[in-house]
Write a protein that holds these residues in place. Structure first.
Motif, PDB file in Angstrom:
ATOM      1  N   SER A 173       0.831  -1.202   0.000  1.00  0.00           N
ATOM      2  CA  SER A 173       0.000   0.000   0.000  1.00  0.00           C
ATOM      3  C   SER A 173       0.866   1.253   0.000  1.00  0.00           C
ATOM      4  O   SER A 173       1.983   1.254   0.544  1.00  0.00           O
ATOM      5  N   VAL A 228      -8.864   3.803  -3.788  1.00  0.00           N
ATOM      6  CA  VAL A 228      -8.343   2.604  -4.427  1.00  0.00           C
ATOM      7  C   VAL A 228      -7.769   1.677  -3.362  1.00  0.00           C
ATOM      8  O   VAL A 228      -6.784   2.015  -2.697  1.00  0.00           O
ATOM      9  N   PHE A 269      -5.941  -4.282  -3.344  1.00  0.00           N
ATOM     10  CA  PHE A 269      -6.079  -5.327  -4.355  1.00  0.00           C
ATOM     11  C   PHE A 269      -7.148  -4.960  -5.375  1.00  0.00           C
ATOM     12  O   PHE A 269      -7.862  -5.835  -5.888  1.00  0.00           O
ATOM     13  N   ALA A 270      -7.236  -3.678  -5.702  1.00  0.00           N
ATOM     14  CA  ALA A 270      -8.272  -3.200  -6.625  1.00  0.00           C
ATOM     15  C   ALA A 270      -8.151  -3.814  -8.014  1.00  0.00           C
ATOM     16  O   ALA A 270      -9.135  -3.883  -8.751  1.00  0.00           O
ATOM     17  N   ASP A 271      -6.960  -4.272  -8.367  1.00  0.00           N
ATOM     18  CA  ASP A 271      -6.770  -4.850  -9.704  1.00  0.00           C
ATOM     19  C   ASP A 271      -7.357  -6.253  -9.828  1.00  0.00           C
ATOM     20  O   ASP A 271      -7.508  -6.773 -10.941  1.00  0.00           O
ATOM     21  N   ARG A 272      -7.709  -6.868  -8.690  1.00  0.00           N
ATOM     22  CA  ARG A 272      -8.210  -8.249  -8.757  1.00  0.00           C
ATOM     23  C   ARG A 272      -9.454  -8.488  -7.910  1.00  0.00           C
ATOM     24  O   ARG A 272     -10.032  -9.569  -7.955  1.00  0.00           O
ATOM     25  N   GLN A 273      -9.871  -7.510  -7.114  1.00  0.00           N
ATOM     26  CA  GLN A 273     -11.027  -7.688  -6.252  1.00  0.00           C
ATOM     27  C   GLN A 273     -11.957  -6.487  -6.354  1.00  0.00           C
ATOM     28  O   GLN A 273     -11.493  -5.358  -6.531  1.00  0.00           O
TER      29      GLN A 273
END
Length: 205
Positions: A95, A168, A171-175
């Protein structure tokens, strides 16, 4: 005539909703209420790689009925502090602001505290100071909710329907966005801007 209050439990790593109410003001943390198992009083929710994860601080005689929150003692027979810190590092080390705030939080996972309430309040004070939010009032005796008060004690201040603005997550890219998390999720993501996110959520609500 007394102004309406927001009655809050003494929570472990309190939720984003909890901190939004602190920004709104008029909050009182109740140490006189009865301890409720599996609640925000000794349980926090963070976002791990596999999804939301509950962290539970172990307490002595959790099944004791009608035990005031102020009298609940922490149990160190299991290494829950070590486990919690390991989970926080694993979840948030990538983070943007983890390194900035980790040094403030790590001592709480290295030192022993006698009472859950003392542990929670000192953690709360540290988090409030980090983002310049005033500490709430604290009551040692139970407070009955008056007409107009917002009582967030009975179940849990972690409200799954509450969403503090837009930020954001780690794990915004996957969840998908996960609501109902500890404030540290927002803190590690937004750092000093966390307060602005909370204020925007209040304006939107």
């Amino acid at each position: 005539m007394n102004s309406p209050k927001v009655l809050l439990p003494c929570a472990y790593l309190p939720s984003v909703r909890f901190f939004a109410e602190l920004v709104r003001g008029g909050c009182v943390v109740d140490l006189g209420e009865h301890f409720i198992k599996r609640s925000e009083r000794n349980r926090a929710c963070i976002l791990a790689a596999g999804g939301p994860m509950a962290l539970t601080a172990h307490v002595v005689r959790a099944d004791r009925p009608r035990q005031p929150m102020r009298d609940v003692r922490l149990d160190y027979s299991k290494r829950w502090q070590h486990q919690h810190w390991g989970a926080l590092v694993a979840a948030y080390k990538a983070s943007p602001y983890f390194d900035h705030y980790a040094g403030l939080l790590e001592p709480f996972y290295r030192q022993s505290f006698g009472f859950l309430a003392d542990y929670n309040l000192q953690l709360l004070e540290t988090l409030c100071s980090a983002v310049r939010i005033a500490m709430p009032a604290v009551s040692d005796t139970y407070l009955a909710a008056a007409p107009g008060d917002l009582d967030l004690r009975p179940k849990n201040a972690q409200d799954p329907a509450y969403r503090a603005g837009s930020y954001v997550q780690v794990f915004a890219d996957r969840q998908p966005f996960a609501a109902g998390l500890s404030f540290i999720d927002l803190l590690f993501a937004e750092g000093p801007d966390s307060l602005s996110v909370l204020r925007r959520s209040l304006s939107a609500g």
